[in-house]
Design an enzyme around this catalytic site. Structure first.
Site, mmCIF file in Angstrom:
data_model
loop_
_atom_site.group_PDB
_atom_site.id
_atom_site.type_symbol
_atom_site.label_atom_id
_atom_site.label_comp_id
_atom_site.label_asym_id
_atom_site.label_seq_id
_atom_site.Cartn_x
_atom_site.Cartn_y
_atom_site.Cartn_z
ATOM 1 N N ASP A 18 0.836 -1.211 0.000
ATOM 2 C CA ASP A 18 0.000 0.000 0.000
ATOM 3 C C ASP A 18 0.869 1.258 0.000
ATOM 4 O O ASP A 18 1.985 1.254 0.517
ATOM 5 C CB ASP A 18 -0.914 -0.017 1.238
ATOM 6 C CG ASP A 18 -2.059 0.976 1.098
ATOM 7 O OD1 ASP A 18 -2.394 1.363 -0.040
ATOM 8 O OD2 ASP A 18 -2.611 1.376 2.147
ATOM 9 N N ASN A 66 -10.855 -2.758 -5.146
ATOM 10 C CA ASN A 66 -10.123 -1.817 -6.011
ATOM 11 C C ASN A 66 -10.795 -1.615 -7.374
ATOM 12 O O ASN A 66 -10.501 -0.641 -8.077
ATOM 13 C CB ASN A 66 -8.677 -2.261 -6.215
ATOM 14 C CG ASN A 66 -7.797 -2.127 -4.982
ATOM 15 O OD1 ASN A 66 -6.839 -2.873 -4.800
ATOM 16 N ND2 ASN A 66 -8.106 -1.170 -4.106
HETATM 17 C C1 IPE Z 1 -5.148 -2.757 -0.104
HETATM 18 O O1 IPE Z 1 -4.880 -1.417 -0.307
HETATM 19 C C2 IPE Z 1 -5.194 -3.497 -1.424
HETATM 20 C C3 IPE Z 1 -3.908 -3.670 -2.082
HETATM 21 C C4 IPE Z 1 -2.748 -3.344 -1.597
HETATM 22 C C5 IPE Z 1 -3.961 -4.298 -3.375
HETATM 23 P P1 IPE Z 1 -6.046 -0.359 -0.407
HETATM 24 O O2 IPE Z 1 -5.415 0.957 -0.623
HETATM 25 O O3 IPE Z 1 -7.049 -0.792 -1.407
HETATM 26 O O4 IPE Z 1 -6.694 -0.463 1.045
HETATM 27 P P2 IPE Z 1 -7.601 0.577 1.845
HETATM 28 O O5 IPE Z 1 -8.624 1.094 0.868
HETATM 29 O O6 IPE Z 1 -6.705 1.653 2.325
HETATM 30 O O7 IPE Z 1 -8.179 -0.200 2.965
HETATM 31 C C1 IPE Z 2 -1.574 0.293 -3.388
HETATM 32 O O1 IPE Z 2 -1.361 1.659 -3.405
HETATM 33 C C2 IPE Z 2 -1.818 -0.264 -4.754
HETATM 34 C C3 IPE Z 2 -3.165 -0.798 -4.952
HETATM 35 C C4 IPE Z 2 -4.102 -0.793 -4.068
HETATM 36 C C5 IPE Z 2 -3.458 -1.383 -6.250
HETATM 37 P P1 IPE Z 2 -2.566 2.688 -3.364
HETATM 38 O O2 IPE Z 2 -2.975 2.992 -4.771
HETATM 39 O O3 IPE Z 2 -3.663 2.188 -2.503
HETATM 40 O O4 IPE Z 2 -1.867 3.939 -2.723
HETATM 41 P P2 IPE Z 2 -2.465 4.922 -1.641
HETATM 42 O O5 IPE Z 2 -2.942 4.094 -0.489
HETATM 43 O O6 IPE Z 2 -3.576 5.655 -2.301
HETATM 44 O O7 IPE Z 2 -1.313 5.796 -1.268
HETATM 45 MG MG MG Z 3 -4.071 2.411 -0.540
#
Ligand code: IPE
Ligand code: IPE
Ligand code: MG
Length: 259
Positions: A18, A66
């Site tokens: 993340d 996602n």
């Molecule tokens: C978790 O990250 C999913 C992945 C790393 C693929 P998210 O960014 O989707 O999680 P939340 O929304 O902060 O819980």
């Molecule tokens: C994780 O990074 C990647 C996926 C969930 C696919 P994020 O896209 O959630 O990055 P933040 O949490 O918005 O910084």
């Molecule tokens: Mg995230």
């Protein structure tokens, strides 16, 4: 670089990768640039785990939730998955990595799904390390799908509903094939599981770091493993003094070469 013991590595490491978007924001770049840099962190992490001798690495690449992101971001992620699967294929084959996926892969566009399934079948017999990719994955969805399959079997008279227990339910969960998670790493500073391997994390040790995923590397991986090796895993039992004694430390402390 923290010292880690090679005789007590976590067997199964799982990572919630993340923080790509926030990394990009800090760099004044579009979120998609964060995802691209995130794929470099994936390469670093896979290499480091392979070289260390980790048995199984599960990466949370894309959650069922996602799909709710803006279309252009989802599209950019799918394009990156395709690029990753093409670019990494030679190294995956050369280093003997078995790739498998968990999640509702039928939701993936064909240009990703076909490459993923091809790599899975090509690497099915390899035993260097298992790289389990959680794509279009949700822990609750996985359990619900398993419950539905068990209900169908019961309806068809194939199983007795009274026989359903945690073992037979686990056997229906694709992700349990990789075994329980020993160490769960979450980058990006959030303290939550975000519907990741709910079943497999029942007794996982959690390691949270504020490091954003694109900045993750071998040093932070070593910190996570070092933290794991200091934990006292009891699994609900009482651990006697004798059993909780730390293994001989100095004897087998080896720092592998940099990747
Ligand atoms: C978790 O990250 C999913 C992945 C790393 C693929 P998210 O960014 O989707 O999680 P939340 O929304 O902060 O819980
Ligand atoms: C994780 O990074 C990647 C996926 C969930 C696919 P994020 O896209 O959630 O990055 P933040 O949490 O918005 O910084
Ligand atoms: Mg995230």
């Amino acid at each position: 670089m923290p010292l880690i013991r090679l005789d007590s590595l976590p067997r199964h490491v799982a990572v919630i990768m993340d923080g790509n978007g926030r990394w990009a924001h800090q760099m004044q770049l579009p979120r998609t640039a964060g995802h691209r840099e995130g794929s470099n962190a994936v390469r670093r992490t896979v290499r480091a785990c392979r070289r260390l001798g980790i048995n199984t690495l599960t990466l949370f690449a894309f959650s069922e939730q996602n799909w709710e992101r803006p279309v252009y971001e989802v599209r950019a992620l799918m394009d990156l998955f395709r690029e990753f699967l093409i670019k990494e294929r030679p190294e995956v084959l050369r280093t003997g990595i078995r790739v498998r996926s968990v999640g509702r892969v039928r939701r993936l566009p064909l240009y990703v799904r076909s490459l993923l399934q091809q790599l899975e079948s090509e690497t099915a017999q390899l035993d260097g390390m298992t790289l389990q990719l959680a794509i279009s994955y949700g822990g609750q969805e996985e359990i619900a799908d398993a419950a539905r399959r068990l209900a169908e079997k019961a309806k068809n008279g194939e199983i007795d509903p009274a026989s359903i227990d945690e073992n037979s339910l686990a056997a229906e969960l694709p992700s349990t094939e990789a075994g329980p998670v020993d160490l769960l790493i979450r980058t990006g500073g959030e303290y939550r599981i975000s519907n990741f391997l709910l079943w497999g994390c029942a007794y996982a040790e959690f390691y949270f770091t504020r490091t954003l995923w694109p900045a993750f590397g071998e040093e932070e991986l070593f910190r996570a493993i070092s933290s794991f090796q200091k934990r006292n895993r009891r699994f609900g039992r009482v651990v006697t003094e004798e059993r909780s004694q730390a293994p001989r430390l100095a004897q087998s402390s080896v720092t592998p070469a940099h990747v």
